[in-house]
Design an enzyme around this catalytic site. Structure first.
Site, short mmCIF file in Angstrom:
data_model
loop_
_atom_site.label_atom_id
_atom_site.label_comp_id
_atom_site.label_asym_id
_atom_site.label_seq_id
_atom_site.Cartn_x
_atom_site.Cartn_y
_atom_site.Cartn_z
N ASP A 66 -18.32 -28.82 18.41
CA ASP A 66 -17.62 -28.29 17.11
C ASP A 66 -18.85 -26.54 17.04
OD1 ASP A 66 -19.58 -30.02 16.16
OD2 ASP A 66 -17.98 -30.55 14.87
N ASN A 135 -11.73 -37.87 6.31
CA ASN A 135 -10.68 -38.17 5.90
C ASN A 135 -9.90 -38.49 7.74
OD1 ASN A 135 -11.54 -36.14 7.48
ND2 ASN A 135 -10.24 -33.46 6.39
N HIS A 137 -11.42 -36.87 10.51
CA HIS A 137 -11.22 -35.98 11.62
C HIS A 137 -12.56 -36.32 12.95
CE1 HIS A 137 -14.68 -34.04 8.72
NE2 HIS A 137 -14.88 -34.74 10.02
N GLU A 142 -9.33 -31.88 11.65
CA GLU A 142 -8.49 -31.74 10.71
C GLU A 142 -6.97 -32.60 11.00
OE1 GLU A 142 -10.37 -32.53 8.03
OE2 GLU A 142 -11.33 -30.71 7.48
C1 GLP Z 1 -18.85 -32.92 10.89
C2 GLP Z 1 -18.72 -32.41 12.18
C3 GLP Z 1 -18.17 -33.89 12.46
C4 GLP Z 1 -18.79 -35.53 12.62
C5 GLP Z 1 -18.64 -35.84 10.50
C6 GLP Z 1 -19.24 -36.49 10.84
O1 GLP Z 1 -17.74 -32.81 9.84
N1 GLP Z 1 -17.69 -31.38 12.73
O2 GLP Z 1 -18.28 -33.74 14.31
O3 GLP Z 1 -18.15 -36.35 13.16
O4 GLP Z 1 -18.77 -34.60 9.97
O5 GLP Z 1 -20.62 -36.56 10.11
P1 GLP Z 1 -22.01 -37.37 9.43
O6 GLP Z 1 -21.67 -38.35 10.72
O7 GLP Z 1 -22.57 -36.84 9.02
O8 GLP Z 1 -21.24 -38.14 8.68
#
Ligand code: GLP
Length: 248
Positions: A66, A135, A137, A142
């Site tokens: 992403d 949440n 995702h 989402e």
């Molecule tokens: C973001 C990314 C996700 C990632 C998530 C968790 O929203 N788009 O791909 O898995 O956050 O991030 P973190 O590893 O910082 O908790």
């Protein structure tokens, strides 16, 4: 399906070794990569291993999950910047080997179609690395996203903007939209590893554990995947029944 490690470091070390081995046994591997704090120690370990013994990285191709809409690749909070800092420049990968959706193009819809097609024409993903949002995702898919989705533009939920706001100096700077690989793109990877670390992921991991396959819990789509492993540290595992956890 749920593997628990003694601590976050040993999880990162194990996963980095796994990535190192996958790359060395398949030099033309197609890797699906994730961003976020969870991946930082994993990429740091992989860089360390590669410094000790260099992998042949000439044929590797990577696809990130992403990217934010509206952030230049040079913006310190763009995922493009993150990947350069955390992994790509350390591994010496060149721009033709790495792919992220472009959130700066005028025609986002065309960019989305092209991104999913690019993954397909590269032969699909051999290994997909995933983090998880609080949440549920995956990527930026989402709750409510169709499990048949391909790469698409997402309006970020308030929950996600608040979670990711910690990286920005002001909430007003947090993008409202992103491009994400779709759930179907993710499910088509041959092998998937989802990683969750820290106490702030305990609730979502318990929810995922108990969840039916339900579009309100995007990560539950992975329960249909034949080659899925979920790696958790003790904090993220703390609300999952211990009988369901396999210790590593
Ligand atoms: C973001 C990314 C996700 C990632 C998530 C968790 O929203 N788009 O791909 O898995 O956050 O991030 P973190 O590893 O910082 O908790």
């Amino acid at each position: 399906m749920f593997y628990v490690f003694p601590d976050t470091n040993s999880l990162a070390q194990y996963l980095a070794e796994q990535l190192y081995q996958r790359i060395s046994s398949q030099p033309n591997i197609r890797l699906g990569l994730a961003t976020g704090s969870t991946m930082e120690p994993v990429y740091a370990q992989l860089l360390r291993m590669n410094q000790q013994q260099h992998l042949n990285l000439e044929q590797i191709i990577t696809f990130n999950l992403d990217e934010y809409v509206g952030l230049e690749p040079s913006h310190p909070q763009s995922y493009s910047f993150y990947m350069q800092q955390q992994l790509f420049s350390g591994l010496g990968l060149n721009s033709s080997q790495v792919n992220l959706p472009c959130g700066m193009t005028a025609n986002l819809a065309a960019e989305c179609v092209e991104y999913s097609n690019k993954i397909k024409s590269a032969g699909g993903l051999d290994f997909q690395l995933l983090g998880i949002g609080t949440n549920g995702h995956i990527g930026f898919n989402e709750p409510g996203t169709s499990f048949d989705s391909r790469t698409h533009v997402v309006e970020l939920s308030e929950n996600t903007r608040l979670d990711n706001g910690r990286f920005f100096s002001d909430m007003a700077e947090v993008p409202t939209h992103a491009i994400t690989m779709g759930i179907l793109d993710i499910l088509e990877a041959k092998e998937v590893v989802l990683v969750a670390t820290g106490a702030h992921k305990a609730q979502v991991m318990a929810d995922l554990f108990h969840s039916a396959i339900d579009e309100q819990m995007p990560a539950s789509a992975l329960k249909t995947h034949k080659n899925l492993r979920i790696y958790v540290d003790p904090q993220a595992a703390s609300l999952i029944p211990s009988a369901a956890l396999q210790a590593i």
